[in-house]
Write a protein that holds these residues in place. Structure first.
Motif, short mmCIF file in Angstrom:
data_model
loop_
_atom_site.label_atom_id
_atom_site.label_comp_id
_atom_site.label_asym_id
_atom_site.label_seq_id
_atom_site.Cartn_x
_atom_site.Cartn_y
_atom_site.Cartn_z
N ILE A 3 42.85 34.14 41.63
CA ILE A 3 44.25 34.36 41.99
C ILE A 3 44.98 35.10 40.87
N GLY A 4 44.84 34.58 39.65
CA GLY A 4 45.56 35.16 38.52
C GLY A 4 45.16 36.61 38.28
N MET A 5 43.84 36.85 38.26
CA MET A 5 43.36 38.19 37.96
C MET A 5 43.77 39.19 39.03
N SER A 6 43.72 38.78 40.31
CA SER A 6 44.06 39.75 41.35
C SER A 6 45.55 40.09 41.28
N LEU A 7 46.37 39.10 40.97
CA LEU A 7 47.80 39.38 40.84
C LEU A 7 48.07 40.30 39.66
N ALA A 8 47.39 39.98 38.53
CA ALA A 8 47.59 40.81 37.34
C ALA A 8 47.14 42.24 37.62
N TYR A 9 46.00 42.37 38.31
CA TYR A 9 45.47 43.71 38.62
C TYR A 9 46.45 44.46 39.52
N ALA A 10 46.95 43.77 40.55
CA ALA A 10 47.87 44.41 41.48
C ALA A 10 49.11 44.93 40.74
N ARG A 11 49.59 44.12 39.82
CA ARG A 11 50.82 44.52 39.13
C ARG A 11 50.57 45.66 38.15
N ILE A 12 49.45 45.54 37.43
CA ILE A 12 49.24 46.51 36.35
C ILE A 12 48.88 47.89 36.91
N THR A 13 48.24 47.92 38.10
CA THR A 13 47.90 49.24 38.65
C THR A 13 49.12 49.94 39.23
N THR A 14 50.17 49.19 39.50
CA THR A 14 51.36 49.83 40.06
C THR A 14 52.47 49.97 39.04
N GLY A 23 46.36 54.58 48.60
CA GLY A 23 47.20 54.78 47.41
C GLY A 23 47.13 53.56 46.50
N PRO A 24 47.57 53.75 45.27
CA PRO A 24 47.51 52.62 44.32
C PRO A 24 48.32 51.42 44.80
N ARG A 25 49.42 51.69 45.50
CA ARG A 25 50.27 50.60 45.96
C ARG A 25 49.56 49.76 47.03
N THR A 26 48.92 50.44 47.97
CA THR A 26 48.18 49.71 49.01
C THR A 26 47.03 48.94 48.38
N ARG A 27 46.34 49.63 47.42
CA ARG A 27 45.20 48.98 46.80
C ARG A 27 45.65 47.72 46.07
N ALA A 28 46.80 47.82 45.42
CA ALA A 28 47.32 46.66 44.70
C ALA A 28 47.62 45.53 45.68
N LEU A 29 48.23 45.91 46.81
CA LEU A 29 48.55 44.87 47.80
C LEU A 29 47.29 44.21 48.32
N VAL A 30 46.26 45.05 48.61
CA VAL A 30 45.00 44.50 49.12
C VAL A 30 44.38 43.57 48.08
N ALA A 31 44.37 44.02 46.80
CA ALA A 31 43.78 43.20 45.74
C ALA A 31 44.50 41.87 45.63
N ALA A 32 45.84 41.93 45.58
CA ALA A 32 46.61 40.70 45.44
C ALA A 32 46.40 39.79 46.64
N SER A 50 43.93 39.70 48.94
CA SER A 50 42.61 39.10 49.11
C SER A 50 42.33 38.10 48.00
N GLY A 51 42.77 38.40 46.78
CA GLY A 51 42.55 37.46 45.67
C GLY A 51 43.22 36.12 45.93
N ILE A 52 44.48 36.19 46.39
CA ILE A 52 45.19 34.93 46.65
C ILE A 52 44.53 34.18 47.80
N THR A 53 44.13 34.91 48.83
CA THR A 53 43.49 34.25 49.98
C THR A 53 42.20 33.55 49.55
N VAL A 54 41.35 34.29 48.82
CA VAL A 54 40.07 33.72 48.39
C VAL A 54 40.33 32.49 47.50
N GLY A 55 41.24 32.63 46.57
CA GLY A 55 41.52 31.52 45.64
C GLY A 55 42.02 30.29 46.36
N ILE A 56 42.98 30.46 47.25
CA ILE A 56 43.54 29.30 47.93
C ILE A 56 42.53 28.70 48.90
#
Lengths: 305, 363
Positions: free
Chosen positions: A291-302, B2-11, B13-19
């Protein structure tokens, strides 16, 4: 405005240097050197090394000096009631190897997370507030690699900090009670090798646990430019978690809380060791890490420079 | 992308997997469907269970205690959540009662039994001759925390005063088991509704028992395996050498009866007698007030005062031929603590406790 087109043709396109990538190890070395050059890192590490010594000497004086055993709280007080003074140290007088593990467990509650949060706060938010993150963002380093380097720095801090606590605790324990008193909680004598692999597991587990906290801290760090917010956020989150863990009506919530894994570290003093609790704790930490890493990644890439 | 979409997808999916992972780890284990097993008569099941011998196994059992016991000295025996049990299939057993930061280790083999308390750093040994082996078995304290032992004990004790039936099957620790239900006969004056015991189909080892009180749907006490692995165990597990620095007490089995009358044994009982049999058994004994906790002698008096204050807060006064005392009700029964320091407890209504106290006064 007009000068620019005049200059550009002077450089033939073929002569432009190929897209350079800074070697990862060099970035890592620079980051680690940067971390350990900060006085606050060194002060916190020194404090972490001293605390097991203080605990050991204090427990030793209480147990041997006064003769009275440390009061372990009212009988019947259930699990979770002993956060104040862990009765684990009572066993210490019998076993040198309880001190490093006991110190690690106690410090994992707040002090070690604080260290990691501080490092994570400095890693992104701190650099941003000094304007130095801008250099990173403009450098020929992809954002993903930037996050990787920053996390590796935090990982090194977590490893050094927990290793230091265990080493200092072990040395103190050996000095105070000698090598012949390596007794597990189940009453069996342990060999030095046995003790060392258990401590190795403890350090590895603690590092992973701290890395989960570090990942969340990095995520906060990526969103703010005040390192203080990171430290306060992490400590606040931990304190709230610990408070929630005391409320038995919220039983269903407890498996979601990171600090619920901490008590399983006691299993390493039992013989034979049961790894169920530790594995569950590591899995929980892994979830927080993702969770932490994906959020950090999302923020830092944008992030804009 | 785009980087914005990729960021959204990363965030996202990461949150979904983690929770999802956290939710997965919070799911209670063993929510399997009930297995289908050949039908068996209740009597046959009971007989085969009591005759069965535990195979070599290693298991982890968990205790759920909703008895609502106040924090009274003497109740430490039920103050744990997890216990690890090892059996070698013969005489030997190892039971490790795990508390949050200490452990009680019981090791029993053919010649001796050890009880090690890491908090007190005491090791108690019990040794016996060939002749006393039977008597010794009764004094090896470990049985209570081991579901396979305690459930068999329950069946044996309550069998004469219960209606016994087989009520379906259950999956316990991943093993197929029959559910045996013991209901008190109408003549029994108890507050308990029933006790169910899950018995392993293959080995006939009791895997879990649940105690139900009148008017509740969840068990008030449940002790059962959550993990059980059948197979040979390391012989070292069943040997115990007290560590350096531990206080060691050694008792012969024939002395054990006398030791029981001294202070500090199981905690609850000095000079205990029981009144009645089966479900409405009432235990009458000296109240564990001073010194009986067995540790930190200095503040025992203080604890005694605490106990009196506690009793007055949670109890109601009661009088009878025995004198007067305080009645404390818990989820499955109650206890009367008299002013002259006796205690009567059982899973029975208040009047039965009073009668028991009256009865023992007259003796």
């Amino acid at each position: 405005m007009t000068a620019l087109p005049d200059v550009l043709p002077d450089v033939p396109p073929a002569e432009l240097p190929a897209r350079r990538r800074a070697p990862l190890w060099r970035l890592l070395r620079a980051e680690v050197r940067w971390i350990f050059r900060r006085p606050r890192t060194l002060v916190v590490l020194a404090l972490l090394a001293v605390l097991p010594v203080i605990t050991g000497v204090a427990v030793d004086l209480t147990l041997n000096g006064g003769g009275a055993p440390v009061d372990t709280g009212p009988p019947g007080a259930g699990p979770g009631a002993s956060d104040g003074g862990p009765p684990i140290f009572v066993t210490m007088a019998a076993s040198a190897f309880v001190l490093p593990l006991g110190s690690l467990m106690t410090l994992l509650m707040l002090m070690l997370p604080l260290t990691v949060a501080m490092a994570s706060g400095d890693a992104l938010a701190g650099e941003q507030s000094h304007g130095t993150l801008r250099g990173w963002l403009l450098a020929p380093v992809s954002r993903g690699r930037l996050l990787l380097v920053k996390s590796a720095g935090v990982l090194v801090v977590a490893l050094v900090a927990s290793g230091l606590v265990v080493a200092s605790g072990m040395v103190t324990g050996l000095v105070l009670t000698g090598t012949d008193g390596l007794v597990s909680m189940s009453g069996t004598e342990l060999s030095m090798g046995d003790v060392l692999w258990r401590l190795g597991v403890a350090v590895a587990w603690a590092t992973f646990y701290l890395m989960a906290i570090g990942a969340v801290a990095l995520a906060i760090s990526a969103f703010t430019e005040h390192p203080m917010v990171v430290v306060v956020g992490v400590l606040g989150g931990l304190i709230v978690s610990v408070v929630l863990m005391q409320i038995s009506a919220l039983d269903w919530l407890h498996p979601y809380l990171l600090p619920s894994s901490l008590t399983s570290m006691v299993d390493l003093i039992r013989d034979p060791v049961s790894f169920d609790g530790l594995a569950e704790g590591a899995f929980r930490a892994g979830c927080y890490l993702v969770i932490g890493m994906s959020l950090a990644y999302a923020r830092i890439t944008t992030k804009d420079g | 992308m785009g980087p914005r979409t990729r960021a959204l997808v990363a965030a996202g999916s990461g949150i979904t997997v983690g929770i999802a992972g956290l939710a997965l780890s919070s799911l209670p284990a063993g929510a399997d469907d009930d297995p289908v097993l050949p039908a068996i008569g209740a009597e046959e099941l009971v007989a085969s269970t009591l005759a069965a011998r535990a195979p070599a196994f290693a298991g982890v059992a968990e205790l759920q205690n909703e008895l609502g016991l106040p924090a009274v000295p003497g109740t430490e025996a039920l103050d744990f959540e997890k216990v690890r049990v090892f059996h070698d299939g013969e005489e030997s057993a190892r039971v490790q009662v795990e508390r949050q930061a200490s452990e009680l280790t019981f090791v029993k083999n053919a010649d001796e039994a050890w009880a090690y308390d890491s908090q007190e750093r005491t090791a108690k040994a019990l040794t016996w001759d060939e002749d006393d082996a039977e008597a010794a078995r009764g004094h090896a304290e470990a049985g209570m925390a081991d579901p396979s032992q305690s459930a068999a004990e329950i069946i044996e004790q309550l069998r004469p005063t219960s209606d016994i039936a087989v009520d379906g099957t259950a999956s316990v620790a991943g093993r197929a088991a029959y559910e045996l239900v013991l209901t008190p006969k109408p003549s029994e004056k108890t507050l308990l509704r029933e006790i169910t015991v899950a018995i392993d189909e293959e080995t006939r080892v009791p895997l879990r028992f649940d105690v139900f009180a009148n008017g509740t749907s969840d068990p008030v006490l449940s002790l059962g395996f959550v993990e059980l692995e059948i197979g040979a165990q390391d012989a070292d597990l069943f040997e115990f050498t007290p560590p350096d620095g531990a206080k060691v007490e050694t008792t012969e089995a024939d002395d054990a009866v006398r030791t029981l009358e001294d202070t500090e044994d199981a905690g609850v009982g000095q000079r205990m007698t029981t009144v009645g049999t089966g479900w409405d058994t009432v235990v009458v004994g000296e109240a564990p007030v001073e010194g009986s906790v067995g540790d930190s002698g200095g503040d025992a008096g203080e604890r005694g005062e605490d106990l009196d204050g506690l009793l007055q807060q949670i109890g109601t006064p009661v009088t009878g031929e025995f004198g007067s005392g305080t009645y404390v009700r818990i989820a499955v029964g109650g206890a009367v603590v008299t002013e002259d320091g006796r205690i009567a407890a059982g899973a029975v209504p208040r009047q039965v406790l009073v009668d028991a106290l009256d009865g023992t006064v007259r003796q």
